[in-house]
Write an enzyme that holds these catalytic residues in place. Sequence first.
Site, PDB file in Angstrom:
ATOM      1  N   GLU A 186       2.467  -2.670  29.644  1.00  0.00           N
ATOM      2  CA  GLU A 186       3.638  -3.552  29.494  1.00  0.00           C
ATOM      3  C   GLU A 186       3.344  -4.961  29.959  1.00  0.00           C
ATOM      4  OE1 GLU A 186       6.446  -4.702  28.001  1.00  0.00           O
ATOM      5  OE2 GLU A 186       7.293  -2.702  28.302  1.00  0.00           O
ATOM      6  N   LYS A 238      -1.556 -11.152  22.458  1.00  0.00           N
ATOM      7  CA  LYS A 238      -0.274 -10.463  22.658  1.00  0.00           C
ATOM      8  C   LYS A 238       0.339 -10.062  21.328  1.00  0.00           C
ATOM      9  CE  LYS A 238       0.506 -13.185  26.855  1.00  0.00           C
ATOM     10  NZ  LYS A 238       1.055 -14.485  27.312  1.00  0.00           N
ATOM     11  N   GLY A 265       3.252 -15.023  36.118  1.00  0.00           N
ATOM     12  CA  GLY A 265       3.574 -15.094  37.544  1.00  0.00           C
ATOM     13  C   GLY A 265       3.381 -13.743  38.190  1.00  0.00           C
ATOM     14  N   ALA A 306      11.752   6.766  40.709  1.00  0.00           N
ATOM     15  CA  ALA A 306      10.634   7.469  40.078  1.00  0.00           C
ATOM     16  C   ALA A 306      10.684   8.961  40.367  1.00  0.00           C
ATOM     17  CB  ALA A 306       9.307   6.894  40.588  1.00  0.00           C
ATOM     18  N   ARG A 336     -13.686  -8.249  43.912  1.00  0.00           N
ATOM     19  CA  ARG A 336     -15.016  -8.823  44.020  1.00  0.00           C
ATOM     20  C   ARG A 336     -15.360  -9.181  45.463  1.00  0.00           C
ATOM     21  NH1 ARG A 336     -15.568 -13.166  39.378  1.00  0.00           N
ATOM     22  NH2 ARG A 336     -13.356 -12.703  39.483  1.00  0.00           N
TER      23      ARG A 336
END
Lengths: 437, 437
Positions: free
Chosen positions: A131, A207, A309, A34, A46
């Site tokens: 993404e 999606k 996942g 990066a 929460r």
Amino acid sequence: MSEPLRIALAGLGTVGGGVIRLIETNAALIARRAGRPIAITAISARNRSKDRGVDLSRYAWEDDMVILGERPDVDVVVELVGGADGPALALARTTFEAGKALVTANKAMIAHHGLELATRAEAAKVAFKFEAAVAGGIPAIKGLREGAAANRIERVYGILNGTCNYILSTMEDTGRDFADVLAEAQAKGYAEADPTFDIDGIDAAHKLSILSSIAFGTAIDFRNVTATGIRRVLAADIAQADALGYYIRLIGMAETEVDEAGNRRLFQRIHPHLVHRDHPLAHVDGATNAVVAEGNFVGRLLFQGAGAGDGPTASAVVADLIDIARGDVGAPFSIPVSELDAAAPADTGHRRGKAYLRFTVADRPGVLAEITAAMRDAGVSIESLIQKGRAGEDSDQVLVAMVTHEGPESAIAEAMRLLEGSASLSAPPLVMHILEE
Amino acid sequence: MSEPLRIALAGLGTVGGGVIRLIETNAALIARRAGRPIAITAISARNRSKDRGVDLSRYAWEDDMVILGERPDVDVVVELVGGADGPALALARTTFEAGKALVTANKAMIAHHGLELATRAEAAKVAFKFEAAVAGGIPAIKGLREGAAANRIERVYGILNGTCNYILSTMEDTGRDFADVLAEAQAKGYAEADPTFDIDGIDAAHKLSILSSIAFGTAIDFRNVTATGIRRVLAADIAQADALGYYIRLIGMAETEVDEAGNRRLFQRIHPHLVHRDHPLAHVDGATNAVVAEGNFVGRLLFQGAGAGDGPTASAVVADLIDIARGDVGAPFSIPVSELDAAAPADTGHRRGKAYLRFTVADRPGVLAEITAAMRDAGVSIESLIQKGRAGEDSDQVLVAMVTHEGPESAIAEAMRLLEGSASLSAPPLVMHILEE
């Protein structure tokens, strides 16, 4: 090394925990790629006291997650709370108002409010990236928005829900029926206690609406995605499809077309399909997702990987953060919101294709004649017809399946109308489209 | 709309023509997505008068392509001349010296001079992009460099040569032998008159060396890619693999490992493999390419599409241009050249796996005993052994194939050494590695 990119994390569920683990585990290589470190400064969820297996003590805590967007020590807010509205939406708005970037995995929020949020992001000249909202760890949005950017995209489609694909491919492998496999998937945690969003195609529709906006430069139109799920697919359908050289997959498909008045129209549909065994989507098994984009120069591109996942989703979230750290502040939907085309939904009747039809009928003379007469009257040409065994061990019902020649979808709809209310049919027919090689 | 991104095009062969057609055909959508038009200002090729089916009169012409890099009306040079050295390399150096960006499809040049060129690009703070150099239209470099950027990549591998894959899958479909299919591919223009670069794995090695650098942050090391091509694969091998549940594919594979002294080592190999039918690469047919990246969070990602051809390659070239138009000036190999790790080549002997071995032997008693004794002495455990028919209609040779249990590659190499020079073998054995699901 430059200053770190400082992020705030809202939501510490499975994916939030994954993002923290990923940023900690791969910190050095992320910083190298990066060009600067990515540092979590503040978090919110929460329940503060819940044990999440990661040390949260080094991060500032906010009870009210919306405050994260206003903290001066935050450059990017990562929203992993979920829900189309409520706190997630409030946080997104606050974040852009404060002139900060937002990364989210929240497909429902984007499907419903993506254009409003992108407008705010563009006005604030900050990044808004998602993404992880489509196809988990697969860089499908990047693939469309950047990798295929030189192309007019002619069609975008794919396997967008891992739960459905897991159920269908398990039914395929084991010969077991839907309800049985769903129950097992729920027990194993692969399917939600209330599986409606997955099983009925709503998650896939969220999606698809995002993908089609990026692919075609059209305004997101989630409300006009037609969605049919996989509840009515039987083990017998899967066996029949297999014998014909097909696998059953829940396919989300989007295209644009031009109507007779010259207006661009948007076709978006989630529907179980028979996929030819020579099509790459036929071999996408288990919880895997895959997105196909067909461009006018590149031809067919396929992106495949884990659709859900914590690890894969975190991978997509952090890829967005690395893009932001590298300076990417492009239009969220590839072109500015003001230039997106508000295409009306397409009429599907003239779409042409082959279809698989399956009827559950009483086992008595004349039933087949009634069905085939309806086909003839509607102008549906039958390529092959299979009268199969009983619907179940104790059933007096019989399953009859057929594959049509290529023809307009309106003819099949007409045949279904003709058969509506027929005493011979003990359940509504199941229609699946066929995706050839 | 901002000022156009002005490009110069060097090389007007198939791909150059494709780039012009693409930029002209999709001009409006490219401008919308890039935020500015992409305009060709100058061109150069060896032969000015050749008819290329596109109107070149609107572009300035340079007889000496190296001059393109110095023209004040050019922001980016697109190099499509090819060749590791010569004019392509001179043009690349001139371009960076003049402070302009470079886009290229030239895998040989990058494999040999990529680090030098990236150093120059980084010093000049200009973009140097080469998506089209690897796997044609597939955004594989983007997928690794950005899509999977959050991950430690554990392995990158794939089908990187369309010609080889076309030949192997045609052999598979038709049962014909290598030479026959190659001759047909040459006649159809799918294979070069001199097919060495493709058939012997050198083209794939160029591509793999680029992918592994980006995946692992290692310096490009093309010279240490071990390459074995597909010349020796027989139709009989393909039939045998099929019977065992595998497809034969030429796989380029790269991994890093840490040796006993704690140093990082780079493994890079092009080799025909038996690919399990449940592995996604097994179903990649024809001239299609596919790249798999396995990351420590995302798991297995697959990118698939057309590996060559004017349209797909042009799509990748123009995607790079759109990235540049949008402001992307990132490190060409994901991290700065100075930070790339000069990893020594890995020792392969300790790699473990299953292998397929095929022997061409004289048809007389004792031959099989000799082979199996060599296996035993080398410590290779045989899972299945198939004594097959004659090697050809008029041949007195017999083919014997076997699949080993998982074991170290050094044991197989040792068995091959023991059999070297044996009068029983009428040709060197063929060893193929096995890629399981």
